[in-house]
Design a protein around this motif. Structure first.
Motif, PDB file in Angstrom:
ATOM      1  N   UNK A   1       0.813  -1.213   0.000  1.00 17.45           N
ATOM      2  CA  UNK A   1       0.000   0.000   0.000  1.00 17.45           C
ATOM      3  C   UNK A   1       0.846   1.263   0.000  1.00 17.45           C
ATOM      4  N   UNK A   2       2.155   1.148   0.169  1.00 16.82           N
ATOM      5  CA  UNK A   2       3.025   2.311   0.043  1.00 16.82           C
ATOM      6  C   UNK A   2       3.011   2.878  -1.379  1.00 16.82           C
ATOM      7  N   UNK A   3       2.554   2.056  -2.344  1.00 14.55           N
ATOM      8  CA  UNK A   3       2.651   2.454  -3.746  1.00 14.55           C
ATOM      9  C   UNK A   3       2.010   3.799  -4.047  1.00 14.55           C
ATOM     10  N   UNK A   4       0.821   4.049  -3.515  1.00 14.70           N
ATOM     11  CA  UNK A   4       0.171   5.353  -3.716  1.00 14.70           C
ATOM     12  C   UNK A   4       0.818   6.335  -2.751  1.00 14.70           C
ATOM     13  N   UNK A   5       1.556   7.270  -3.287  1.00 16.97           N
ATOM     14  CA  UNK A   5       2.317   8.206  -2.469  1.00 16.97           C
ATOM     15  C   UNK A   5       3.754   7.781  -2.276  1.00 16.97           C
ATOM     16  N   UNK A   6       4.144   6.640  -2.861  1.00 15.21           N
ATOM     17  CA  UNK A   6       5.486   6.116  -2.658  1.00 15.21           C
ATOM     18  C   UNK A   6       6.518   6.635  -3.632  1.00 15.21           C
ATOM     19  N   UNK A   7       6.196   7.655  -4.383  1.00 18.50           N
ATOM     20  CA  UNK A   7       7.154   8.263  -5.316  1.00 18.50           C
ATOM     21  C   UNK A   7       7.651   9.577  -4.736  1.00 18.50           C
ATOM     22  N   UNK A   8       8.910   9.583  -4.284  1.00 23.42           N
ATOM     23  CA  UNK A   8       9.497  10.811  -3.753  1.00 23.42           C
ATOM     24  C   UNK A   8       9.751  11.787  -4.899  1.00 23.42           C
ATOM     25  N   UNK A   9       9.421  13.059  -4.702  1.00 25.89           N
ATOM     26  CA  UNK A   9       9.583  14.065  -5.752  1.00 25.89           C
ATOM     27  C   UNK A   9      11.001  14.649  -5.791  1.00 25.89           C
ATOM     28  N   UNK A  10      11.831  14.277  -4.815  1.00 27.68           N
ATOM     29  CA  UNK A  10      13.211  14.753  -4.829  1.00 27.68           C
ATOM     30  C   UNK A  10      13.319  16.261  -4.734  1.00 27.68           C
ATOM     31  N   UNK A  11      12.512  16.864  -3.872  1.00 31.68           N
ATOM     32  CA  UNK A  11      12.522  18.319  -3.745  1.00 31.68           C
ATOM     33  C   UNK A  11      13.897  18.827  -3.335  1.00 31.68           C
ATOM     34  N   UNK A  12      14.251  20.014  -3.816  1.00 32.40           N
ATOM     35  CA  UNK A  12      15.555  20.590  -3.498  1.00 32.40           C
ATOM     36  C   UNK A  12      15.716  20.753  -1.991  1.00 32.40           C
ATOM     37  N   UNK A  13      14.650  21.206  -1.323  1.00 28.38           N
ATOM     38  CA  UNK A  13      14.624  21.271   0.139  1.00 28.38           C
ATOM     39  C   UNK A  13      13.614  20.246   0.617  1.00 28.38           C
ATOM     40  N   UNK A  14      14.079  19.257   1.381  1.00 29.34           N
ATOM     41  CA  UNK A  14      13.209  18.171   1.832  1.00 29.34           C
ATOM     42  C   UNK A  14      12.439  18.597   3.071  1.00 29.34           C
ATOM     43  N   UNK A  15      11.105  18.413   3.036  1.00 31.89           N
ATOM     44  CA  UNK A  15      10.254  18.772   4.168  1.00 31.89           C
ATOM     45  C   UNK A  15       9.604  17.540   4.797  1.00 31.89           C
ATOM     46  N   UNK A  16      10.079  16.347   4.442  1.00 32.82           N
ATOM     47  CA  UNK A  16       9.490  15.138   5.000  1.00 32.82           C
ATOM     48  C   UNK A  16       9.543  15.200   6.540  1.00 32.82           C
ATOM     49  N   UNK A  17       8.481  14.777   7.279  1.00 33.12           N
ATOM     50  CA  UNK A  17       7.283  14.082   6.782  1.00 33.12           C
ATOM     51  C   UNK A  17       6.143  14.995   6.362  1.00 33.12           C
ATOM     52  N   UNK A  18       6.361  16.311   6.308  1.00 28.33           N
ATOM     53  CA  UNK A  18       5.292  17.213   5.884  1.00 28.33           C
ATOM     54  C   UNK A  18       5.343  17.318   4.359  1.00 28.33           C
ATOM     55  N   UNK A  19       4.958  16.238   3.701  1.00 30.25           N
ATOM     56  CA  UNK A  19       4.992  16.180   2.230  1.00 30.25           C
ATOM     57  C   UNK A  19       4.108  15.024   1.798  1.00 30.25           C
ATOM     58  N   UNK A  20       4.065  14.774   0.495  1.00 32.66           N
ATOM     59  CA  UNK A  20       3.202  13.721  -0.021  1.00 32.66           C
ATOM     60  C   UNK A  20       3.840  12.352  -0.060  1.00 32.66           C
ATOM     61  N   UNK A  21       5.143  12.245   0.287  1.00 34.49           N
ATOM     62  CA  UNK A  21       5.825  10.959   0.208  1.00 34.49           C
ATOM     63  C   UNK A  21       5.200   9.980   1.192  1.00 34.49           C
ATOM     64  N   UNK A  22       4.667   8.900   0.660  1.00 38.08           N
ATOM     65  CA  UNK A  22       3.909   7.851   1.351  1.00 38.08           C
ATOM     66  C   UNK A  22       2.504   8.323   1.678  1.00 38.08           C
ATOM     67  N   UNK A  23       2.308   9.579   2.051  1.00 39.91           N
ATOM     68  CA  UNK A  23       0.997  10.021   2.535  1.00 39.91           C
ATOM     69  C   UNK A  23       0.071  10.361   1.356  1.00 39.91           C
TER      70      UNK A  23
END
Length: 343
Positions: A321-343
């Motif tokens: 189920x990680x598949x939906x949202x499992x594509x990291x966008x590789x942002x220049x400044x990483x804000x994980x976990x406040x981002x769409x990665x996994x979520x």
């Protein structure tokens, strides 16, 4: 409650908060529920656009918005959460410990599917710190039927809708670094320092570290040794691709691990492996980490590690189920976990 003209309201009791908004300055109640209106209050009420107001009159079939919010709080709040006082009909929950936030999605959706009821939360499985806001809840009208709130109770069931899994204390972590080129000193091990930094964020450190060459038996022996030494989590680096001489997955399996998955619908991190070794009354999580964990800010490892530290045993379905949202966008400044990665 009943609606009356503001100019006639002296002596009446407000049944809701009156909010004043000054852009860029404040948004707060000038009068709160239960306030007894005086003659001096009337010009203030008129200045915030209240030509008519609602005052309380008893109706045994209705609940005030604050009372309804308290019901929603009781259905959501679980251990390691604290609630705010109702403000303008809304209650918020915050974390009291570091951990992983989770929602019972099916029951939660059933509650939110009832008209005039709203609960908003952080994303599923989000790692949080103590003090983080987890959820907010309220009903839409100023008063709501008691019967409707009983429907909400029935939809929610007999256990809280929300959960906060606190991180376990004193989790023991061991690392097995594979690769003949590292074992013989031809290149420097640059992977282990990355893992040490990741673990430090959770107050953990690497307690045991083994280097092995590319011989499967040597790697599986190192894994078994770390299990005997009492490690709770074992991280294996190197040898995770499909090249013929990449043998770490086979070594983890030979060490006695029940493999949950070799491969995950997450980028970066597709070649990730997760398994569990059962030893006496313990269950040891073993992960095979692909090279992307070393050079990408966020990968599958960042999605799985918090949940493992919190003591959760992930299933193949959960990894899938990680598949939906499992594509990291590789942002220049990483804000994980406040981002769409996994979520």
């Amino acid at each position: 409650m009943k609606e009356i003209r503001t100019v006639d309201a002296a002596g009446q009791i407000l049944c809701h908060d009156i909010t004043r908004i000054i852009r860029g300055v404040t948004k707060d109640a000038v009068f709160r529920k239960g306030h007894v209106i005086t003659e001096e209050d009337i010009p203030v009420l008129l200045s915030v656009g209240k030509d008519h107001i609602f005052v309380w009159e008893n109706d045994p079939s209705k609940l005030h918005e604050n009372e309804a919010a308290r019901i929603l709080q009781s259905l959501c709040q679980n251990d390691y959460m604290e609630a705010s006082e109702p403000k303008e009909g809304k209650i918020e929950l915050r974390a009291t410990v570091d951990g992983v936030f989770q929602v019972d999605e099916e029951r939660f959706d059933a509650v939110n599917g009832i008209d005039e009821v709203t609960i908003a939360t952080l994303p599923q499985n989000m790692p949080v710190r103590a003090g983080t806001k987890l959820a907010g809840m309220r009903v839409i009208p100023l008063v709501i039927d008691k019967e409707k709130m009983e429907q909400v109770r029935q939809a929610a069931g007999d256990r809280p809708l929300l959960r906060l899994r606190p991180y376990r204390k004193n989790v023991r972590v061991g690392v097995v670094t594979t690769g003949t080129e590292v074992f013989e000193g031809r290149i420097k091990d640059t992977f282990t320092p990355v893992l040490a930094d990741k673990l430090k964020a959770f107050g953990l450190s690497i307690e045991e570290h083994r280097l092995t060459d590319d011989v499967t038996e040597h790697t599986s022996g190192a894994v078994r040794e770390l299990v005997r030494l009492g490690m709770d989590v074992i991280l294996c680096t190197g040898g995770m691709s499909v090249d013929p001489d990449d043998r770490t997955p086979a070594a983890i399996r030979d060490a006695g691990a029940e493999i949950v998955t070799y491969g995950a619908p997450v980028l970066p991190g597709a070649m990730f492996l997760l398994g569990y070794i059962r030893q006496d009354d313990r269950t040891v999580a073993v992960m095979g980490l692909p090279g992307c964990v070393m050079y990408n800010d966020r990968t599958i490892f960042d999605l799985v590690l918090p949940r493992v530290i919190a003591g959760e045993m992930l299933t193949r379905r959960e990894i899938r189920r990680f598949g939906i949202g499992g594509l990291c966008m590789g942002c220049r400044v990483c804000h994980y976990p406040v981002c769409g990665f996994q979520h």
